[in-house]
Design a protein around this motif. Sequence first.
Motif, PDB file in Angstrom:
ATOM      1  N   ASP A 109      29.643  39.490  43.582  1.00 33.66           N
ATOM      2  CA  ASP A 109      28.523  39.690  44.504  1.00 33.66           C
ATOM      3  C   ASP A 109      28.042  41.151  44.483  1.00 33.66           C
ATOM      4  N   ILE A 110      28.992  42.066  44.486  1.00 40.91           N
ATOM      5  CA  ILE A 110      28.616  43.482  44.446  1.00 40.91           C
ATOM      6  C   ILE A 110      28.033  43.825  43.078  1.00 40.91           C
ATOM      7  N   LEU A 111      28.604  43.268  42.033  1.00 40.66           N
ATOM      8  CA  LEU A 111      28.054  43.501  40.696  1.00 40.66           C
ATOM      9  C   LEU A 111      26.587  43.096  40.645  1.00 40.66           C
ATOM     10  N   LYS A 112      26.268  41.931  41.168  1.00 37.86           N
ATOM     11  CA  LYS A 112      24.879  41.459  41.153  1.00 37.86           C
ATOM     12  C   LYS A 112      23.971  42.393  41.955  1.00 37.86           C
ATOM     13  N   LEU A 113      24.482  42.914  43.069  1.00 40.20           N
ATOM     14  CA  LEU A 113      23.697  43.869  43.857  1.00 40.20           C
ATOM     15  C   LEU A 113      23.426  45.135  43.052  1.00 40.20           C
ATOM     16  N   THR A 114      24.428  45.615  42.328  1.00 37.22           N
ATOM     17  CA  THR A 114      24.221  46.829  41.529  1.00 37.22           C
ATOM     18  C   THR A 114      23.246  46.572  40.391  1.00 37.22           C
ATOM     19  N   LEU A 115      23.336  45.410  39.773  1.00 41.09           N
ATOM     20  CA  LEU A 115      22.428  45.077  38.669  1.00 41.09           C
ATOM     21  C   LEU A 115      20.977  44.987  39.145  1.00 41.09           C
ATOM     22  N   ALA A 116      20.811  44.541  40.377  1.00 36.62           N
ATOM     23  CA  ALA A 116      19.455  44.427  40.937  1.00 36.62           C
ATOM     24  C   ALA A 116      18.927  45.762  41.456  1.00 36.62           C
ATOM     25  N   ASN A 117      19.787  46.777  41.439  1.00 37.01           N
ATOM     26  CA  ASN A 117      19.384  48.064  42.023  1.00 37.01           C
ATOM     27  C   ASN A 117      19.726  49.251  41.126  1.00 37.01           C
ATOM     28  N   GLY A 118      19.426  49.083  39.838  1.00 32.89           N
ATOM     29  CA  GLY A 118      19.461  50.228  38.940  1.00 32.89           C
ATOM     30  C   GLY A 118      20.741  50.485  38.183  1.00 32.89           C
ATOM     31  N   ALA A 119      21.635  49.515  38.100  1.00 38.04           N
ATOM     32  CA  ALA A 119      22.868  49.726  37.332  1.00 38.04           C
ATOM     33  C   ALA A 119      22.535  50.095  35.889  1.00 38.04           C
ATOM     34  N   ASP A 120      23.243  51.082  35.386  1.00 44.84           N
ATOM     35  CA  ASP A 120      23.040  51.542  34.012  1.00 44.84           C
ATOM     36  C   ASP A 120      23.975  50.762  33.087  1.00 44.84           C
ATOM     37  N   LEU A 121      23.438  49.809  32.351  1.00 41.58           N
ATOM     38  CA  LEU A 121      24.247  48.962  31.481  1.00 41.58           C
ATOM     39  C   LEU A 121      24.941  49.748  30.373  1.00 41.58           C
ATOM     40  N   LYS A 122      24.432  50.934  30.086  1.00 40.50           N
ATOM     41  CA  LYS A 122      25.016  51.750  29.015  1.00 40.50           C
ATOM     42  C   LYS A 122      26.094  52.704  29.528  1.00 40.50           C
ATOM     43  N   SER A 123      26.282  52.763  30.843  1.00 48.90           N
ATOM     44  CA  SER A 123      27.290  53.688  31.367  1.00 48.90           C
ATOM     45  C   SER A 123      28.684  53.219  30.974  1.00 48.90           C
ATOM     46  N   THR A 124      29.578  54.172  30.822  1.00 51.38           N
ATOM     47  CA  THR A 124      30.922  53.857  30.334  1.00 51.38           C
ATOM     48  C   THR A 124      31.997  54.431  31.241  1.00 51.38           C
ATOM     49  N   ASN A 125      33.168  53.810  31.188  1.00 51.79           N
ATOM     50  CA  ASN A 125      34.312  54.257  31.977  1.00 51.79           C
ATOM     51  C   ASN A 125      35.113  55.316  31.218  1.00 51.79           C
ATOM     52  N   ARG A 126      36.264  55.666  31.740  1.00 51.64           N
ATOM     53  CA  ARG A 126      37.066  56.751  31.132  1.00 51.64           C
ATOM     54  C   ARG A 126      37.611  56.390  29.752  1.00 51.64           C
ATOM     55  N   TYR A 127      37.574  55.111  29.415  1.00 55.48           N
ATOM     56  CA  TYR A 127      38.008  54.679  28.082  1.00 55.48           C
ATOM     57  C   TYR A 127      36.835  54.546  27.118  1.00 55.48           C
ATOM     58  N   GLY A 128      35.649  54.917  27.599  1.00 55.61           N
ATOM     59  CA  GLY A 128      34.468  54.791  26.759  1.00 55.61           C
ATOM     60  C   GLY A 128      33.950  53.379  26.655  1.00 55.61           C
ATOM     61  N   GLY A 129      34.361  52.528  27.573  1.00 58.86           N
ATOM     62  CA  GLY A 129      33.935  51.122  27.540  1.00 58.86           C
ATOM     63  C   GLY A 129      32.898  50.798  28.586  1.00 58.86           C
ATOM     64  N   THR A 130      32.051  49.833  28.296  1.00 57.78           N
ATOM     65  CA  THR A 130      31.095  49.333  29.277  1.00 57.78           C
ATOM     66  C   THR A 130      31.804  48.403  30.254  1.00 57.78           C
ATOM     67  N   ALA A 131      31.096  47.956  31.270  1.00 54.75           N
ATOM     68  CA  ALA A 131      31.680  47.043  32.259  1.00 54.75           C
ATOM     69  C   ALA A 131      32.131  45.732  31.623  1.00 54.75           C
ATOM     70  N   LEU A 132      31.490  45.346  30.537  1.00 60.25           N
ATOM     71  CA  LEU A 132      31.807  44.073  29.897  1.00 60.25           C
ATOM     72  C   LEU A 132      33.222  44.045  29.325  1.00 60.25           C
ATOM     73  N   ILE A 133      33.687  45.158  28.799  1.00 62.31           N
ATOM     74  CA  ILE A 133      34.968  45.162  28.077  1.00 62.31           C
ATOM     75  C   ILE A 133      36.153  44.851  29.004  1.00 62.31           C
ATOM     76  N   PRO A 134      36.344  45.556  30.125  1.00 60.25           N
ATOM     77  CA  PRO A 134      37.445  45.173  31.016  1.00 60.25           C
ATOM     78  C   PRO A 134      37.248  43.808  31.661  1.00 60.25           C
ATOM     79  N   ALA A 135      36.002  43.418  31.884  1.00 56.92           N
ATOM     80  CA  ALA A 135      35.753  42.083  32.441  1.00 56.92           C
ATOM     81  C   ALA A 135      36.238  41.008  31.480  1.00 56.92           C
ATOM     82  N   ALA A 136      35.999  41.213  30.188  1.00 50.71           N
ATOM     83  CA  ALA A 136      36.459  40.266  29.174  1.00 50.71           C
ATOM     84  C   ALA A 136      37.978  40.259  29.086  1.00 50.71           C
TER      85      ALA A 136
END
Length: 224
Positions: A109-136
């Motif tokens: 639910d929070i993810l969807k709120l962030t996506l609707a309000n400017g989430a940067d899909l290219k931003s990366t975490n401390r491992y250099g990964g996008t949000a998709l990688i740990p989710a997978a």
Amino acid sequence: MRPRLFGSLIGASIAAFSLAPQTVGASMLENQLISAAETGDPDKVKALLKEGASIEARDASGATALLAATHENRVDAARALIEAGADVNAKDKIQDSPYLYAGARGHLDILKLTLANGADLKSTNRYGGTALIPAAERGHVETVKTLIEAGIDVDHVNRLGWTALLEAIILGSGGEKHIEIVRLLIKAGADVNLADGEGVSPLTHARQRGYGKIERLLADAGAR
């Protein structure tokens, strides 16, 4: 000269003292805001913002109130903050943002709120990964589906040399959730032959782990 100097010092001390309550008051408001977000009290969040609490104030870890709400999956508090203009991409000291953390933890639910309000899909975490990688990796099927639909790069490679597909296989369980995630990634056009940093392919990783269903999905998609 000495009386003048003494008078200047007294004046400066009085001015500093007069400012101190305002500084302390602001800090207290912001601490209360972060606490209200963390405990999930949207009404308190709204009231504190009206009182002047800074929406981007940070705690000792560098987390904003929105990230504090996201840590605890406090959807209503997160919504109140986002509607008030909180930055969904603001990172703490370990490079987590509300968007990245929600994706990694499957807080949909929070993810969807962030996506609707400017989430940067290219931003990366401390491992250099996008949000998709740990989710997978963690088996968050709906999160993976949501991120794919949002247009995230399915073939992004992190600093470990792994894509979302590789992490789903290497760090996944081989169970139904990870099988479905592999299926979703393949359907989204993930490169099934994109090897890790040592040249080991997704198919080889699946085969080495005895993940027969994943192996067949990869082979059917042209994996070598």
